[in-house]
Design a protein around this motif. Structure first.
Motif, mmCIF file in Angstrom:
data_model
loop_
_atom_site.group_PDB
_atom_site.id
_atom_site.type_symbol
_atom_site.label_atom_id
_atom_site.label_comp_id
_atom_site.label_asym_id
_atom_site.label_seq_id
_atom_site.Cartn_x
_atom_site.Cartn_y
_atom_site.Cartn_z
ATOM 1 N N GLN A 44 90.678 1.609 81.276
ATOM 2 C CA GLN A 44 89.725 1.839 82.363
ATOM 3 C C GLN A 44 88.936 3.125 82.148
ATOM 4 O O GLN A 44 87.731 3.191 82.422
ATOM 5 C CB GLN A 44 90.457 1.879 83.713
ATOM 6 N N LEU A 45 89.621 4.145 81.642
ATOM 7 C CA LEU A 45 88.940 5.401 81.338
ATOM 8 C C LEU A 45 87.839 5.170 80.315
ATOM 9 O O LEU A 45 86.724 5.693 80.447
ATOM 10 C CB LEU A 45 89.941 6.425 80.800
ATOM 11 N N GLU A 70 99.330 12.887 79.874
ATOM 12 C CA GLU A 70 97.875 12.985 80.006
ATOM 13 C C GLU A 70 97.220 11.628 79.771
ATOM 14 O O GLU A 70 97.702 10.824 78.974
ATOM 15 C CB GLU A 70 97.320 13.998 79.012
ATOM 16 N N ILE A 71 96.111 11.384 80.451
ATOM 17 C CA ILE A 71 95.368 10.149 80.238
ATOM 18 C C ILE A 71 94.769 10.171 78.831
ATOM 19 O O ILE A 71 94.350 11.213 78.335
ATOM 20 C CB ILE A 71 94.286 9.962 81.323
ATOM 21 N N ASP A 72 94.745 8.996 78.190
ATOM 22 C CA ASP A 72 94.428 8.905 76.761
ATOM 23 C C ASP A 72 92.960 8.541 76.530
ATOM 24 O O ASP A 72 92.520 7.461 76.922
ATOM 25 C CB ASP A 72 95.336 7.838 76.139
ATOM 26 N N ALA A 179 91.454 12.771 83.801
ATOM 27 C CA ALA A 179 92.725 12.766 84.516
ATOM 28 C C ALA A 179 93.002 11.380 85.086
ATOM 29 O O ALA A 179 92.096 10.552 85.215
ATOM 30 C CB ALA A 179 92.704 13.794 85.659
ATOM 31 N N HIS A 180 94.243 11.151 85.430
ATOM 32 C CA HIS A 180 94.583 9.985 86.236
ATOM 33 C C HIS A 180 94.107 10.246 87.668
ATOM 34 O O HIS A 180 94.108 11.400 88.136
ATOM 35 C CB HIS A 180 96.097 9.764 86.240
ATOM 36 N N GLU A 181 93.740 9.198 88.349
ATOM 37 C CA GLU A 181 93.274 9.352 89.725
ATOM 38 C C GLU A 181 94.332 10.016 90.604
ATOM 39 O O GLU A 181 94.004 10.771 91.525
ATOM 40 C CB GLU A 181 92.901 7.989 90.302
ATOM 41 N N VAL A 200 84.266 14.970 86.478
ATOM 42 C CA VAL A 200 85.627 14.521 86.173
ATOM 43 C C VAL A 200 85.598 13.002 86.075
ATOM 44 O O VAL A 200 84.971 12.332 86.898
ATOM 45 C CB VAL A 200 86.628 14.944 87.272
ATOM 46 N N VAL A 201 86.265 12.474 85.049
ATOM 47 C CA VAL A 201 86.356 11.027 84.885
ATOM 48 C C VAL A 201 87.832 10.634 84.934
ATOM 49 O O VAL A 201 88.676 11.274 84.293
ATOM 50 C CB VAL A 201 85.724 10.566 83.562
ATOM 51 N N THR A 202 88.124 9.590 85.696
ATOM 52 C CA THR A 202 89.487 9.085 85.814
ATOM 53 C C THR A 202 89.504 7.598 85.493
ATOM 54 O O THR A 202 88.496 7.011 85.118
ATOM 55 C CB THR A 202 90.035 9.302 87.242
ATOM 56 N N ASP A 203 90.649 6.990 85.673
ATOM 57 C CA ASP A 203 90.764 5.548 85.484
ATOM 58 C C ASP A 203 90.085 4.770 86.616
ATOM 59 O O ASP A 203 89.875 3.561 86.493
ATOM 60 C CB ASP A 203 92.240 5.138 85.383
ATOM 61 N N ARG A 204 89.708 5.448 87.685
ATOM 62 C CA ARG A 204 89.055 4.779 88.817
ATOM 63 C C ARG A 204 87.542 4.956 88.839
ATOM 64 O O ARG A 204 86.836 4.228 89.533
ATOM 65 C CB ARG A 204 89.632 5.314 90.129
ATOM 66 N N GLY A 205 87.021 5.945 88.156
ATOM 67 C CA GLY A 205 85.584 6.220 88.209
ATOM 68 C C GLY A 205 85.292 7.635 87.768
ATOM 69 O O GLY A 205 86.071 8.237 87.030
#
Length: 215
Positions: A44-45, A70-72, A179-181, A200-205
């Protein structure tokens, strides 16, 4: 993912108790994510980064190799290389303590663990790119808010490396935290030396920094 020892605190400016406590809580939260949840988040990221307006024209982008939950960003990097984007990894500067340089990163790059156990490319002058010559820097967050505030691991490496952006903002690459949301907080306690983010970018937006709206 590599399990590493966290860097020492930003020795020039020791952390406040509130930041240290929050860091511990948020690190634990991201470490509880399962392997499947991490993979879904990485996918999603990647989609969100591919649509990010600050990366449309970027050709030289710094990323990181994830650890400690950490988000990949590597799914994104794998796809974006097909668009001609060149990627770089942070390398601990061997002379200037507490600062980073950025070395070219390809599928063939040989990585060696640094003193924190984090894999990094060799410190090679011909493959380096100075921080001001990057188009964008994607770096991991422990926590973030919608005002550009961020919480890192406490080593202060990015703050030192990009301190020049306060004096010469036109030379600043786009500083984009990942980051993760679940790492989002309502508002972070900030310090004077914190270098603010552009987004900032996350897995949600993604979140554009709402400049001037803190407090």
């Amino acid at each position: 993912m590599t399990n590493v020892i966290s860097p020492h605190s930003f020795e020039d400016h020791p952390d406040s108790p509130s930041r240290s406590k929050l860091r511990k809580t948020l690190r634990q939260k991201r470490r509880t994510l399962s392997v499947e949840e991490q993979q879904i988040a990485a996918d999603q990221l990647a989609l969100n980064l591919l649509r990010h307006p600050d990366l449309y024209r970027a050709r030289h982008v710094a990323i990181y190799l994830p650890n400690d939950g950490e988000i990949d960003p590597q799914v994104y990097a794998h796809i974006a290389r097909r668009r001609g984007i060149r990627f770089y990894l942070p390398v601990l500067h061997p002379v200037h303590h507490g600062r980073l340089v950025f070395s070219r990163y390809t599928d063939d790059t040989v990585l060696t663990a640094n003193r924190f156990g984090i894999p990094e490319p060799p410190f090679h002058r011909g493959l380096r790119r100075p921080p001001w010559a990057l188009d964008a820097v994607l770096f991991p967050l422990v926590g973030f808010d919608e005002f550009g505030g961020r919480l890192g691991m406490g080593g202060g490496f990015y703050d030192r490396t990009f301190a020049f952006t306060r004096i010469r903002p036109r030379l600043a690459p786009k500083l984009i935290g990942l980051a993760h949301e679940c790492q989002k907080v309502s508002e972070l306690p900030l310090e004077p030396w914190d270098i603010p983010l552009h987004s900032v970018v996350t897995d949600r937006g993604y979140y554009r920094v709402k400049a001037g709206k803190r407090g």
